[in-house]
Design a protein around this motif. Structure first.
Motif, PDB file in Angstrom:
ATOM      1  N   PRO A  54       0.818  -1.226   0.000  1.00 40.73           N
ATOM      2  CA  PRO A  54       0.000   0.000   0.000  1.00 40.73           C
ATOM      3  C   PRO A  54       0.847   1.270   0.000  1.00 40.73           C
ATOM      4  CG  PRO A  54      -0.174  -1.154   2.103  1.00 40.73           C
ATOM      5  CD  PRO A  54       0.583  -2.045   1.196  1.00 40.73           C
ATOM      6  N   GLU A  55       2.153   1.088   0.256  1.00 39.68           N
ATOM      7  CA  GLU A  55       3.071   2.235   0.198  1.00 39.68           C
ATOM      8  C   GLU A  55       3.096   2.861  -1.188  1.00 39.68           C
ATOM      9  OE1 GLU A  55       3.733  -0.714   1.468  1.00 39.68           O
ATOM     10  OE2 GLU A  55       4.228  -0.333   3.571  1.00 39.68           O
ATOM     11  N   VAL A  57       0.483   3.457  -2.960  1.00 37.96           N
ATOM     12  CA  VAL A  57      -0.648   4.392  -3.093  1.00 37.96           C
ATOM     13  C   VAL A  57      -0.117   5.814  -2.880  1.00 37.96           C
ATOM     14  CG1 VAL A  57      -2.839   5.162  -2.063  1.00 37.96           C
ATOM     15  CG2 VAL A  57      -2.345   2.716  -2.288  1.00 37.96           C
ATOM     16  N   GLY A  58      -0.418   6.686  -3.841  1.00 40.69           N
ATOM     17  CA  GLY A  58       0.114   8.045  -3.769  1.00 40.69           C
ATOM     18  C   GLY A  58       1.374   8.197  -4.607  1.00 40.69           C
ATOM     19  N   TYR A  59       1.986   7.051  -4.974  1.00 44.08           N
ATOM     20  CA  TYR A  59       3.222   7.096  -5.763  1.00 44.08           C
ATOM     21  C   TYR A  59       2.960   6.733  -7.236  1.00 44.08           C
ATOM     22  CZ  TYR A  59       6.698   8.032  -2.213  1.00 44.08           C
ATOM     23  OH  TYR A  59       7.473   8.653  -1.262  1.00 44.08           O
TER      24      TYR A  59
END
Lengths: 392, 158
Positions: A54-55, A57-59
């Motif tokens: 989920p890291e 997400v946003g990338y």
């Protein structure tokens, strides 16, 4: 070629690196065998990488940039995953795929964590101690080898110093706190190490005490005493004054008389007693009586010098101490006062008179004997028609 | 499924990890364990008919020596900026954390948590000066923790 090398390195050092390949739609296309140890569940090709990482997400924008520009690289450091610490590295693999390298940094991160925990706990302790020191009313200063190490907020505020760094700069200029009567803090330490010593800084008086902390640190505590002595003076003044008239009390008067006799000064003691004062209280009430006492005190006070001591003995009896050996002059003055009272019209009660007993000190005179003589003179005045000055 | 990244930012030892622990697991541990790097937690949160998932980043606290790395802030839709309501310096630093977050995420939403309210006296608690979009929270007692996250989620998803 560079990417193949990265994968090869990853394969060769499996304990350190794992990899995942993802396409433009973030679907997993390939992954190394042990990558699942970082996730809660087994990795499956075709699934969305964001489910496992989920890291990401946003990338998403960064992944697209890697695909489009080829040479861009993103690193996300120290990510906690399933009891491991990893760095996540996004690398270009091909026009359609991004290589995600998971770099195991657990060992080194745990060492860093231990240091960080220690450092943060110390910082919290430092903040607490600083708050305690800053809450002190005294000025505190710690030096080591003549260099300032710490000063509390009161100290900085007193000398209008913005912060500790500015204070430390003053050290470089040989302590330009010029109001201290010593050239160095070592000298100040020698001055105040055994007991509290008085020290003037500007117009303020401080008590300074120096204490050695361990072997190199010197703690200076500056306690401001100016205000305290002012407060003490005001309290003393209150204790020595009669609340009704504002004159000195008998106890203070006795003290001053005893001092004068001890130093063998010639003094003249006068006892004044308002004539027929009982009738004032009986006819007009005690409030009117109190008003007469206040008015009488003000009347006499205005006729005396600053160094004459004027006190209320009690009731309607008053005492005056003159630091003067010329009895005739004093008797003359008292006579003037007597006449002034006689002609004065007191509020509510009108005219009143006063009797005076006067005695001047002799050799080996005591408080008691002088008071007795003045009292006898007053008694004579009272029993011989009142409204007169009698000398004994 | 809509996934949104949110951050918990603030000084060290203000209770960021404890707020997440209370929100996700409804538990609390008094022992202070420093967070290093980041730890991600997920929380499913239906907003109306939309299936949403919050990706919650527990970011290590800022210290006087080390600020929060910018790489952690990239792509965040929102942030909970946390201070310890008993430590003045952490409250003073709130503005700096907000600026840092907004510099990387100009459209990002944020709410502010004054945590550890359980340490305040009843009178201090009553007179605590709270502005809109700020919460007086206690991870220990669970006070206003859900409100904190749900308010931010609503801001982000609506």
């Amino acid at each position: 070629m560079k990417n193949i090398q990265i994968i090869l390195n990853a394969i060769l050092s499996q304990d350190v690196f794992e990899y995942i390949l993802v396409d433009r739609r973030y679907r997993i296309t390939d992954f190394s065998e042990n990558v699942s140890r970082y996730f809660d569940e087994a990795t499956q090709g075709g699934n969305d990488i964001r489910h496992y990482l989920p890291e990401i997400v946003g990338y998403e924008e960064e992944i697209q940039t890697v695909l489009e520009k080829g040479n861009n690289r993103y690193v996300l450091e120290t990510v906690y995953k399933n009891n491991y610490y990893i760095n996540i590295i996004l690398e270009y693999y091909s026009e359609e795929k991004v290589l995600i390298l998971l770099h195991n940094t657990t060992e080194i991160t745990l060492s860093k964590l231990e240091l960080l925990q220690y450092s943060n706990e110390n910082q919290l302790l430092y903040n607490t101690i600083k708050k305690i020191l800053d809450s002190q009313n005294n000025l505190l200063l710690v030096t080591s080898n003549n260099k300032i190490e710490y000063a509390n907020r009161k100290f900085l505020e007193y000398f209008s110093i913005k912060n500790l760094d500015e204070l430390k700069e003053r050290r470089e200029k040989n302590f330009s706190i010029s109001s201290l009567p010593v050239k160095s803090f070592n000298e100040l330490y020698a001055y105040a190490k055994d007991e509290e010593k008085e020290l003037m800084i500007g117009e303020d008086t401080f008590l300074v005490k120096a204490t050695m902390l361990e072997t190199t640190y010197q703690l200076f505590t500056f306690s401001k005493v100016t205000k305290l002595s002012e407060a003490n003076q005001s309290l003393e003044e209150k204790i020595n004054r009669d609340p009704l008239t504002g004159l000195y009390r008998k106890s203070f008067f006795d003290e001053k008389l005893a001092e004068a006799l001890e130093y063998e000064q010639t003094v003249t003691l006068v006892i004044a007693d308002i004539d027929n004062f009982k009738t004032v209280n009986d006819h007009y009430g005690h409030l009117a009586g109190d008003s007469v006492l206040r008015e009488f005190a003000d009347l006499i006070k205005n006729q005396l010098r600053e160094n004459d001591i004027f006190a209320r003995w009690g009731g309607e009896e008053f005492l005056i101490l003159f630091n003067c050996s010329k009895q005739e002059k004093i008797v003359e003055k008292i006579e003037t006062i007597r006449k002034m009272v006689e002609t004065h019209s007191f509020e509510t009660v009108g005219a009143l008179t006063v009797s005076f007993g006067v005695a001047t000190s002799r050799e080996n005179e005591t408080v008691q004997s002088l008071l007795e003589r003045a009292d006898r003179a007053l008694y004579f005045a009272k029993t011989n028609g009142k409204n007169m000055v009698v000398v004994k | 499924m809509i996934r949104k990244k949110i951050l918990l930012l603030g000084d060290f030892n203000v209770g960021k990890t404890s707020l997440i622990q209370r929100y996700i697991d409804n538990t609390f541990d008094d022992k202070y364990l420093t967070t290093i790097g980041v730890k991600i937690s997920k929380k499913f949160l239906p907003v109306g008919t939309i299936e949403c998932e919050l990706i919650i980043w527990d970011v290590e606290g800022a210290t006087p020596q080390k600020q929060i790395p910018e790489q952690y802030l990239v792509g965040a839709s929102g942030a909970i900026i946390v201070a310890d309501c008993n430590r003045e310096e952490t409250i003073e630093n709130l503005e700096g954390h907000i600026k840092h977050f907004k510099a990387v995420n100009p459209d990002g939403k944020y709410v502010v948590a004054y945590n550890k309210s359980d340490l305040l006296s009843a009178e201090q608690h009553e007179h605590f000066d709270l502005k809109p979009e700020t919460f007086l929270t206690s991870a220990k007692r669970g006070e206003h923790v859900n409100d904190l996250f749900s308010t931010l989620a609503k801001e982000i998803f609506t």
